[in-house]
Design a protein around this motif. Structure first.
Motif, PDB file in Angstrom:
ATOM      1  N   ILE A   1      -0.896  -0.430 -14.920  1.00 46.57           N
ATOM      2  CA  ILE A   1      -1.333   0.621 -14.019  1.00 46.57           C
ATOM      3  C   ILE A   1      -2.822   0.824 -14.263  1.00 46.57           C
ATOM      4  N   ILE A   2      -3.602   0.732 -13.192  1.00 45.60           N
ATOM      5  CA  ILE A   2      -5.061   0.770 -13.309  1.00 45.60           C
ATOM      6  C   ILE A   2      -5.587   1.949 -12.498  1.00 45.60           C
ATOM      7  N   PHE A   3      -6.178   2.928 -13.207  1.00 42.97           N
ATOM      8  CA  PHE A   3      -6.637   4.154 -12.562  1.00 42.97           C
ATOM      9  C   PHE A   3      -8.145   4.203 -12.354  1.00 42.97           C
ATOM     10  N   SER A   4      -8.835   3.102 -12.630  1.00 46.31           N
ATOM     11  CA  SER A   4     -10.260   3.044 -12.336  1.00 46.31           C
ATOM     12  C   SER A   4     -10.975   4.243 -12.979  1.00 46.31           C
ATOM     13  N   ASN A   5     -11.796   4.949 -12.219  1.00 43.74           N
ATOM     14  CA  ASN A   5     -12.523   6.109 -12.742  1.00 43.74           C
ATOM     15  C   ASN A   5     -12.006   7.416 -12.161  1.00 43.74           C
ATOM     16  N   ILE A   6     -10.746   7.435 -11.740  1.00 40.47           N
ATOM     17  CA  ILE A   6     -10.211   8.576 -11.003  1.00 40.47           C
ATOM     18  C   ILE A   6     -10.256   9.871 -11.812  1.00 40.47           C
ATOM     19  N   LEU A   7     -10.195   9.777 -13.142  1.00 42.62           N
ATOM     20  CA  LEU A   7     -10.188  11.006 -13.943  1.00 42.62           C
ATOM     21  C   LEU A   7     -11.543  11.704 -13.971  1.00 42.62           C
ATOM     22  N   GLN A   8     -12.555  11.059 -13.426  1.00 36.84           N
ATOM     23  CA  GLN A   8     -13.827  11.761 -13.274  1.00 36.84           C
ATOM     24  C   GLN A   8     -13.701  12.898 -12.259  1.00 36.84           C
ATOM     25  N   TYR A   9     -12.655  12.842 -11.448  1.00 39.14           N
ATOM     26  CA  TYR A   9     -12.407  13.873 -10.441  1.00 39.14           C
ATOM     27  C   TYR A   9     -11.288  14.817 -10.873  1.00 39.14           C
ATOM     28  N   LEU A  10     -10.965  14.822 -12.150  1.00 40.69           N
ATOM     29  CA  LEU A  10      -9.849  15.627 -12.651  1.00 40.69           C
ATOM     30  C   LEU A  10     -10.000  17.099 -12.297  1.00 40.69           C
ATOM     31  N   SER A  11     -11.218  17.628 -12.384  1.00 39.16           N
ATOM     32  CA  SER A  11     -11.425  19.058 -12.110  1.00 39.16           C
ATOM     33  C   SER A  11     -11.079  19.414 -10.662  1.00 39.16           C
ATOM     34  N   ILE A  12     -11.318  18.492  -9.724  1.00 41.23           N
ATOM     35  CA  ILE A  12     -10.988  18.753  -8.321  1.00 41.23           C
ATOM     36  C   ILE A  12      -9.476  18.912  -8.153  1.00 41.23           C
ATOM     37  N   PHE A  13      -8.736  18.020  -8.792  1.00 40.01           N
ATOM     38  CA  PHE A  13      -7.276  18.073  -8.679  1.00 40.01           C
ATOM     39  C   PHE A  13      -6.704  19.284  -9.415  1.00 40.01           C
ATOM     40  N   SER A  14      -7.273  19.620 -10.560  1.00 41.73           N
ATOM     41  CA  SER A  14      -6.754  20.775 -11.310  1.00 41.73           C
ATOM     42  C   SER A  14      -7.042  22.075 -10.567  1.00 41.73           C
ATOM     43  N   ASP A  15      -8.210  22.166  -9.937  1.00 36.20           N
ATOM     44  CA  ASP A  15      -8.520  23.357  -9.139  1.00 36.20           C
ATOM     45  C   ASP A  15      -7.557  23.470  -7.958  1.00 36.20           C
ATOM     46  N   PHE A  16      -7.252  22.363  -7.336  1.00 35.72           N
ATOM     47  CA  PHE A  16      -6.353  22.357  -6.180  1.00 35.72           C
ATOM     48  C   PHE A  16      -4.951  22.820  -6.571  1.00 35.72           C
ATOM     49  N   GLN A  17      -4.499  22.399  -7.766  1.00 35.52           N
ATOM     50  CA  GLN A  17      -3.163  22.785  -8.217  1.00 35.52           C
ATOM     51  C   GLN A  17      -3.156  24.086  -9.007  1.00 35.52           C
ATOM     52  N   LYS A  18      -4.358  24.633  -9.237  1.00 39.34           N
ATOM     53  CA  LYS A  18      -4.504  25.913  -9.942  1.00 39.34           C
ATOM     54  C   LYS A  18      -3.920  25.857 -11.356  1.00 39.34           C
ATOM     55  N   VAL A  19      -4.250  24.770 -12.045  1.00 36.60           N
ATOM     56  CA  VAL A  19      -3.897  24.627 -13.461  1.00 36.60           C
ATOM     57  C   VAL A  19      -5.133  24.116 -14.190  1.00 36.60           C
TER      58      VAL A  19
ATOM     59  N   PHE B   1       0.833  -1.203   0.000  1.00 35.49           N
ATOM     60  CA  PHE B   1       0.000   0.000   0.000  1.00 35.49           C
ATOM     61  C   PHE B   1       0.868   1.254   0.000  1.00 35.49           C
ATOM     62  N   VAL B   2       0.466   2.221  -0.818  1.00 36.94           N
ATOM     63  CA  VAL B   2       1.119   3.533  -0.852  1.00 36.94           C
ATOM     64  C   VAL B   2       0.030   4.597  -0.757  1.00 36.94           C
ATOM     65  N   LEU B   3       0.142   5.467   0.224  1.00 36.51           N
ATOM     66  CA  LEU B   3      -0.787   6.580   0.362  1.00 36.51           C
ATOM     67  C   LEU B   3      -0.269   7.738  -0.483  1.00 36.51           C
ATOM     68  N   GLY B   4      -1.051   8.126  -1.483  1.00 38.77           N
ATOM     69  CA  GLY B   4      -0.555   9.195  -2.339  1.00 38.77           C
ATOM     70  C   GLY B   4      -1.555   9.649  -3.378  1.00 38.77           C
ATOM     71  N   ASP B   5      -1.233  10.762  -3.993  1.00 40.47           N
ATOM     72  CA  ASP B   5      -2.011  11.419  -5.040  1.00 40.47           C
ATOM     73  C   ASP B   5      -1.428  10.990  -6.386  1.00 40.47           C
ATOM     74  N   ILE B   6      -2.251  10.456  -7.288  1.00 43.26           N
ATOM     75  CA  ILE B   6      -1.699   9.990  -8.565  1.00 43.26           C
ATOM     76  C   ILE B   6      -1.118  11.136  -9.384  1.00 43.26           C
ATOM     77  N   PHE B   7      -1.546  12.357  -9.112  1.00 46.25           N
ATOM     78  CA  PHE B   7      -1.003  13.501  -9.842  1.00 46.25           C
ATOM     79  C   PHE B   7       0.312  13.986  -9.254  1.00 46.25           C
ATOM     80  N   GLN B   8       0.779  13.288  -8.214  1.00 46.10           N
ATOM     81  CA  GLN B   8       2.088  13.573  -7.623  1.00 46.10           C
ATOM     82  C   GLN B   8       2.824  12.256  -7.361  1.00 46.10           C
ATOM     83  N   MET B   9       2.697  11.336  -8.291  1.00 44.37           N
ATOM     84  CA  MET B   9       3.282  10.010  -8.107  1.00 44.37           C
ATOM     85  C   MET B   9       4.789  10.045  -7.988  1.00 44.37           C
ATOM     86  N   ASP B  10       5.420  11.058  -8.581  1.00 43.17           N
ATOM     87  CA  ASP B  10       6.876  11.141  -8.529  1.00 43.17           C
ATOM     88  C   ASP B  10       7.383  11.358  -7.106  1.00 43.17           C
TER      89      ASP B  10
END
Length: 241
Positions: free
Chosen positions: A148-166, A128-137
């Protein structure tokens, strides 16, 4: 960001039985998201060599361990009621019926599948790894995976983009380059899961427009009721990448 994602899913809401065979996880090193832990459990069931569950939800690790213990000590007929009545961890209200879950969740299909998973769990661990896929590095370093299996995570793309202000397009394009760097040659990235492909095709085109330089494939398969089609978007890494 992890404060937004606190509730775990009791069980999968995807037709894992429909798309995991397309991913061909047998003998592969797999990284998957999914707070229900069902993606990871089914990867083990279907013969994955190594499974890493990577999720932003801070409750996922505890839930994984609780669910594993329940599976090892509970019959298939009892597992549904025990999990939905478990109150140690907050759960979403999104829950399919026991009948539906047997169609969409391979380890619940029959007693043989369930008992086979029990035997695997006695020998293999899910990392197990606790982390944000948009900061996997920040978490994965130089590790590599075959799937690599991302399920439906991109349905939340707008939440992550708003958080990172991009913009969503900028975040997806920059992140995609990182994600495929963690793929072995001939590795497969499952990027998007669609519930009902016919109603989401325009959304697919919009999200993938920023990735037009890459070869992406939209693959359909029957939904768990066999009344329509769900879909996944995948990318396969080749030598030229």
């Amino acid at each position: 960001m992890s404060q937004i994602f606190q509730n775990v899913y009791p069980f999968t809401t995807e037709n894992i039985a429909g798309y995991f065979p397309l991913m061909k996880v047998k003998d592969q090193d797999v990284l998957t998201v999914g707070s229900s832990a069902d993606q990871a459990l089914n990867a083990l069931l279907l013969g994955a060599n190594r499974v890493v569950l990577y999720d932003i939800n801070p409750n996922t690790y505890e839930y994984l361990n609780l669910k594993k213990d329940l599976i090892l000590n509970t019959t298939r007929e009892e597992i549904y009621e025990k999990i939905i009545n478990m109150d140690q961890i907050p759960k979403t209200e999104e829950l399919f019926s026991w009948k539906d879950l047997q169609n969409m969740n391979p380890y619940l299909k029959d007693d043989d599948s369930y008992q086979y998973l029990q035997s695997i769990l006695q020998e293999k661990e899910i990392e197990f790894v606790l982390g944000d896929i948009f900061q996997m590095d920040q978490k994965i370093n130089n590790d590599k995976f075959d799937r690599i299996i991302f399920s439906n995570i991109l349905q939340y793309l707008s939440i992550f983009s708003d958080f990172q202000k991009v913009t969503e397009e900028e975040l997806l394009k920059d992140s995609f380059k990182k994600w495929i760097s963690y793929l072995n040659e001939d590795g497969i990235l499952q990027l998007i899961y669609y519930y009902g492909i016919n109603g989401n095709i325009s959304d697919y085109i919009k999200k993938c427009n920023s990735l037009k330089e890459y070869m992406l494939y939209l693959i359909s398969f029957p939904d768990f009721q066999n009344k329509g089609e769900d879909g996944i978007v995948i990318y396969k890494k080749t030598r030229r990448d």
